[in-house]
Design an enzyme around this catalytic site. Structure first.
Site, PDB file in Angstrom:
ATOM      1  CG  HIS A 168      18.326   2.856 -10.576  1.00 43.95           C
ATOM      2  ND1 HIS A 168      18.431   2.065 -11.518  1.00 43.95           N
ATOM      3  CD2 HIS A 168      17.158   3.032 -10.719  1.00 43.95           C
ATOM      4  CE1 HIS A 168      17.182   1.552 -11.848  1.00 43.95           C
ATOM      5  NE2 HIS A 168      16.740   2.307 -11.433  1.00 43.95           N
ATOM      6  N   GLY A 175      -2.324  -6.806  -4.977  1.00 41.88           N
ATOM      7  CA  GLY A 175      -2.532  -8.200  -6.481  1.00 41.88           C
ATOM      8  C   GLY A 175      -1.613  -8.687  -7.097  1.00 41.88           C
ATOM      9  CD  GLU A 204      13.120   5.813  -9.413  1.00 46.28           C
ATOM     10  OE1 GLU A 204      13.053   3.915  -8.813  1.00 46.28           O
ATOM     11  OE2 GLU A 204      13.621   5.462 -10.522  1.00 46.28           O
TER      12      GLU A 204
HETATM   13  C1  5GW Z   1       1.948  -3.338 -11.213  1.00 50.37           C
HETATM   14  C2  5GW Z   1       2.516  -3.407 -11.863  1.00 50.37           C
HETATM   15  C3  5GW Z   1       3.045  -2.329 -12.016  1.00 50.37           C
HETATM   16  C4  5GW Z   1       3.962  -1.392 -11.086  1.00 50.37           C
HETATM   17  C5  5GW Z   1       3.437  -1.954  -9.765  1.00 50.37           C
HETATM   18  C6  5GW Z   1       3.254  -2.460 -10.014  1.00 50.37           C
HETATM   19  C7  5GW Z   1       2.754  -3.263  -8.074  1.00 50.37           C
HETATM   20  C8  5GW Z   1       3.386  -2.442  -7.592  1.00 50.37           C
HETATM   21  C9  5GW Z   1       1.720  -3.951  -8.411  1.00 50.37           C
HETATM   22  O1  5GW Z   1       0.775  -4.715  -9.197  1.00 50.37           O
HETATM   23  N1  5GW Z   1       1.723  -4.404  -6.507  1.00 50.37           N
HETATM   24  C10 5GW Z   1       2.721  -3.780  -5.703  1.00 50.37           C
HETATM   25  O2  5GW Z   1       2.852  -4.631  -4.313  1.00 50.37           O
HETATM   26  N2  5GW Z   1       3.306  -3.143  -6.386  1.00 50.37           N
HETATM   27  C11 5GW Z   1       4.565  -2.575  -5.752  1.00 50.37           C
HETATM   28  O3  5GW Z   1       4.855  -1.453  -5.348  1.00 50.37           O
HETATM   29  C12 5GW Z   1       5.507  -3.990  -4.612  1.00 50.37           C
HETATM   30  O4  5GW Z   1       6.165  -3.679  -3.892  1.00 50.37           O
HETATM   31  C13 5GW Z   1       6.636  -3.156  -5.657  1.00 50.37           C
HETATM   32  O5  5GW Z   1       7.528  -3.873  -5.564  1.00 50.37           O
HETATM   33  C14 5GW Z   1       6.318  -1.638  -5.463  1.00 50.37           C
HETATM   34  C15 5GW Z   1       6.846  -1.092  -6.509  1.00 50.37           C
HETATM   35  O6  5GW Z   1       6.500  -1.310  -8.023  1.00 50.37           O
HETATM   36  P1  5GW Z   1       7.286  -2.278  -9.489  1.00 50.37           P
HETATM   37  O7  5GW Z   1       8.305  -3.189  -8.235  1.00 50.37           O
HETATM   38  O8  5GW Z   1       6.346  -2.815 -10.428  1.00 50.37           O
HETATM   39  O9  5GW Z   1       8.259  -1.310  -9.695  1.00 50.37           O
HETATM   40  P2  5GW Z   1       9.244  -0.877 -10.498  1.00 50.37           P
HETATM   41  O10 5GW Z   1       9.915   0.664  -9.829  1.00 50.37           O
HETATM   42  O11 5GW Z   1      10.443  -1.173  -9.987  1.00 50.37           O
HETATM   43  O12 5GW Z   1       9.473  -1.650 -11.752  1.00 50.37           O
END
Ligand code: 5GW
Ligand code: MN
Length: 307
Positions: A178, A68, A246
């Site tokens: 973390h 996305g 996580e």
């Molecule tokens: C988008 C919105 C909310 C949560 C996850 C996504 C999302 C994550 C996405 O739309 N597309 C995507 O490739 N990801 C993958 O999942 C990325 O590699 C991202 O770094 C990983 C974890 O999601 P994060 O980074 O949003 O989670 P947090 O815990 O770092 O906020």
């Protein structure tokens, strides 16, 4: 394996972690109760690690998902910065998972470093994008990575390398402290406490960040399989763990202790200001949730949809 002289002594790969200077950082914990090192800057000589790993033909697969809007928002910066700082001197393969391979930026790669793009389907719920990484990682370790690489590291894409992230981080199973929790008492760790979830835990050792985990191929496959099994069982029971993958990762590492921990120097949030961080190696990229979220969960899509 031929031992190599380091500072006049013969040293093998197994000896490297035994040579760590656990007294180098008196203000922080440098070893767990189960004797795993916690890697803080100053505890090792980087060139020792690099030379022994190069001599032993260590090779590293890095997996990263860019699904996305995360593709345009983060992937290029992540990869370009990884070429500056990640496992420099070792063979590396970047495995990029996306639903739009044609939009993956073309990056200059150093010799012995390659990139493969693998098409994945885009889950409509963002929780599923994050959680289903475990399934994809497990399958790729089995079909390819285990034949080609000694180690595998799994990364979030929403971050940027700014300092050495080198072979000292390699181990059999590697977890990351973390940045927001390493100074807090256990009672404040953000574990899943819902006893209907497989990720539920009353207490633990540390709060680990799922933005980075890694290890040998066999260990990472075991991590991914166990987390996936928990996620699938939760789905069948109509629950979802507090912090998704996580939470399951934290449960796994409580039961199967990691052999090496990375200090938060390895994944730092620049909004924090602390004196015990001597270097930053990877930093969190800013988040713009309104722009990035693929789709908000709706009442009808309450976390129990089939994967
Ligand atoms: C988008 C919105 C909310 C949560 C996850 C996504 C999302 C994550 C996405 O739309 N597309 C995507 O490739 N990801 C993958 O999942 C990325 O590699 C991202 O770094 C990983 C974890 O999601 P994060 O980074 O949003 O989670 P947090 O815990 O770092 O906020
Ligand atoms: Mn992230």
């Amino acid at each position: 394996m031929t031992p190599k002289p380091v500072g006049g002594k013969l040293v093998t790969m197994k000896d490297l972690d035994n040579m760590l200077n656990y007294k180098a950082r008196p203000a922080v914990q440098t070893q767990t109760a189960w004797q795993a090192p916690i890697m803080w800057e100053g505890m090792w000589e980087a060139l020792d690690y690099d030379r022994i790993h190069a001599d032993n033909h260590t090779s590293v697969a890095l997996t990263v998902f860019a699904v996305g809007r995360y593709l345009e928002a983060y992937l290029e910066t992540f990869l370009v910065s990884a070429e500056q700082h990640f496992m420099i001197g070792l063979p590396v393969m970047y495995y990029v998972f996306t639903e739009r391979p044609e939009d993956v930026p073309i990056i200059d790669l150093a010799p012995h470093r390659n990139l493969r793009v693998i098409r994945v389907k885009r889950h409509s719920r963002w929780q599923d994008i994050s959680m289903m990484r475990m399934k994809t990682i497990s399958e790729l370790i089995d079909s390819e990575i285990k034949y080609l690489f000694s180690h595998v590291f799994c990364f979030d894409v929403d971050q940027r390398f700014v300092g050495r992230f080198g072979s000292e981080a390699l181990g059999d199973s590697v977890a990351l402290l973390h940045a927001h929790y390493y100074t807090l008492p256990k009672t404040r760790f953000s574990y899943d406490r819902n006893n209907k979830s497989k990720a539920c835990m009353e207490t633990g050792d540390y709060y680990y960040h799922a933005a980075i985990f890694g290890g040998s191929c066999g260990s990472v496959k075991a991590i991914a399989d166990a987390c996936l099994a928990g996620i699938v069982e939760d789905k069948q029971n109509g629950v979802e763990a507090l912090w998704h993958d996580e939470s399951h990762l934290n449960k796994y590492f409580f039961i199967h202790k990691p052999s090496k921990l990375l200090s938060p120097e390895y994944c730092w949030d620049r909004n924090l200001n602390r004196k015990d961080i001597f270097v930053t190696r990877l930093i969190w990229a800013p988040k713009d949730y309104d722009r990035l979220r693929v789709q908000e969960p709706t009442a009808a899509d309450n976390g129990t949809a089939p994967l």
